[in-house]
Design an enzyme around this catalytic site. Structure first.
Site, mmCIF file in Angstrom:
data_model
loop_
_atom_site.group_PDB
_atom_site.id
_atom_site.type_symbol
_atom_site.label_atom_id
_atom_site.label_comp_id
_atom_site.label_asym_id
_atom_site.label_seq_id
_atom_site.Cartn_x
_atom_site.Cartn_y
_atom_site.Cartn_z
ATOM 1 N N ASP A 149 45.813 49.727 39.598
ATOM 2 C CA ASP A 149 47.165 49.241 39.867
ATOM 3 C C ASP A 149 48.150 50.396 40.043
ATOM 4 O O ASP A 149 49.277 50.191 40.483
ATOM 5 C CB ASP A 149 47.653 48.341 38.728
ATOM 6 C CG ASP A 149 47.251 46.885 38.913
ATOM 7 O OD1 ASP A 149 47.166 46.443 40.066
ATOM 8 O OD2 ASP A 149 47.030 46.195 37.907
ATOM 9 N N LYS A 163 41.596 37.150 43.008
ATOM 10 C CA LYS A 163 41.093 38.528 43.030
ATOM 11 C C LYS A 163 39.570 38.547 42.925
ATOM 12 O O LYS A 163 38.897 39.334 43.600
ATOM 13 C CB LYS A 163 41.725 39.327 41.894
ATOM 14 C CG LYS A 163 43.198 39.631 42.120
ATOM 15 C CD LYS A 163 43.879 40.177 40.873
ATOM 16 C CE LYS A 163 45.381 40.362 41.103
ATOM 17 N NZ LYS A 163 46.113 40.724 39.875
ATOM 18 N N GLN A 190 46.283 41.613 33.600
ATOM 19 C CA GLN A 190 47.136 40.675 34.322
ATOM 20 C C GLN A 190 48.465 40.490 33.591
ATOM 21 O O GLN A 190 48.496 40.129 32.423
ATOM 22 C CB GLN A 190 46.422 39.325 34.480
ATOM 23 C CG GLN A 190 47.191 38.301 35.281
ATOM 24 C CD GLN A 190 47.356 38.714 36.734
ATOM 25 O OE1 GLN A 190 46.437 39.227 37.359
ATOM 26 N NE2 GLN A 190 48.535 38.487 37.284
#
Length: 295
Positions: free
Chosen positions: A123, A54, A98
């Site tokens: 997200d 990422k 995460q």
């Protein structure tokens, strides 16, 4: 093999190039570069790889990628404190924690995800962002389902008036995927919406028959090769979200070789859906920066 291979890498590269161009224009307007901050707890190798990928993707798109690392024994209170600190940091536009968090600790993942500022929730896990999606007026779209919508659109595959079966009812993929395709319109217009959607799962009676009824089959169950060839309607489109490691090899939730002889189009694993998730995360980060700066 008769199925067309849907190239997620190619589509993801297109989207990332578009995001990079938009970021360049955003910065040229006088705004600071968008900033995505990842929070990584512990030393899980797979999570470290994901976060590193990422960060690299951010750099290529002109987005500032930061990583906050906490020790494996960091508790709920310490993690919440970091999230709240990032919420108030005007230089941070997007926050992602995460997952999964380290096992053996009493983490409440829901409380942590709920603590993220909805305007920085790239997200799209916040109950506010989920609620907006359910009402058909989304702020951010969940990255993997949105990537699938983009893949279908850019591959010329319509879902309108089609029967779609989504296998798996996770909060991350299954549920939002079903809702996005059932809407009257979406990010790619009404042609990649307006589906008649069945949300199937491990408790579905006669799952094979349910799958065989679908024009488009989206597998997101996390079980290697669970979807066999006899579960697929001839000429159906098969989207495989699964990434499972079996004998040091990555395989999907679909038995690829068997499915490719029956389907009209199919995503490979790896190289199908996976690259699209990061591309849409970059898209959401830029959108978050625009929302927060009013540009």
């Amino acid at each position: 093999m008769k199925a067309e291979i849907l190239d997620g890498k190619r589509v993801a590269a297109e989207i990332r190039a578009e995001v990079a161009k938009s970021v360049e224009q955003f910065v040229a307007s006088g705004a600071p570069a968008p900033c995505l901050t990842a929070v990584l707890v512990g030393e899980d190798p797979a999570s470290q790889v994901y976060v590193r990928n990422k960060a690299r993707a951010c750099e290529k798109a002109g987005i500032e990628g930061r990583t906050h690392r906490l020790p494996v024994d960091a508790g709920q209170k310490e993690l919440l404190a970091l999230v709240n600190e990032l919420n108030t940091d005007a230089n941070v536009n997007g926050i992602l924690v995460q997952l999964p968090l380290p096992a053996g600790h009493d983490y409440d993942e829901r409380e942590i995800l709920d603590a993220i500022d909805p305007l920085k929730d790239v997200d799209a896990f916040s109950p506010i962002n989920v609620g907006l999606l359910m009402q058909g007026r989304p702020r951010f779209l969940p990255c993997t389902p949105h990537g699938i919508v983009q893949l279908l659109h850019r591959s010329g595959i319509s879902t309108s008036a089609k029967k779609v079966c989504v296998i798996g009812r996770s909060e991350i993929v299954g549920k939002p995927m079903a809702m996005m395709l059932a809407q009257k319109s979406g990010s790619c217009g009404p042609d990649v919406a307006n589906a008649t959607v069945t949300l199937a799962h491990s408790r579905t009676a006669d799952l094979a028959a349910t799958c065989r009824d679908a024009d488009i089959l989206i597998a997101a169950v996390g079980r290697p090769k669970m979807i066999t060839g006899d579960m697929i309607k001839p000429d159906a489109v098969v989207i495989d979200v699964g990434i499972n490691r079996v004998d040091d090899k990555l395989v999907g939730d679909v038995d690829f070789d068997a499915a490719a002889d029956i389907a009209s189009a199919i995503t490979p694993v790896p190289g199908g859906v996976g690259p699209l998730t990061i591309a849409m995360l970059l898209h959401n980060t830029l959108m978050a920066a625009k929302l927060q700066t009013g540009r």
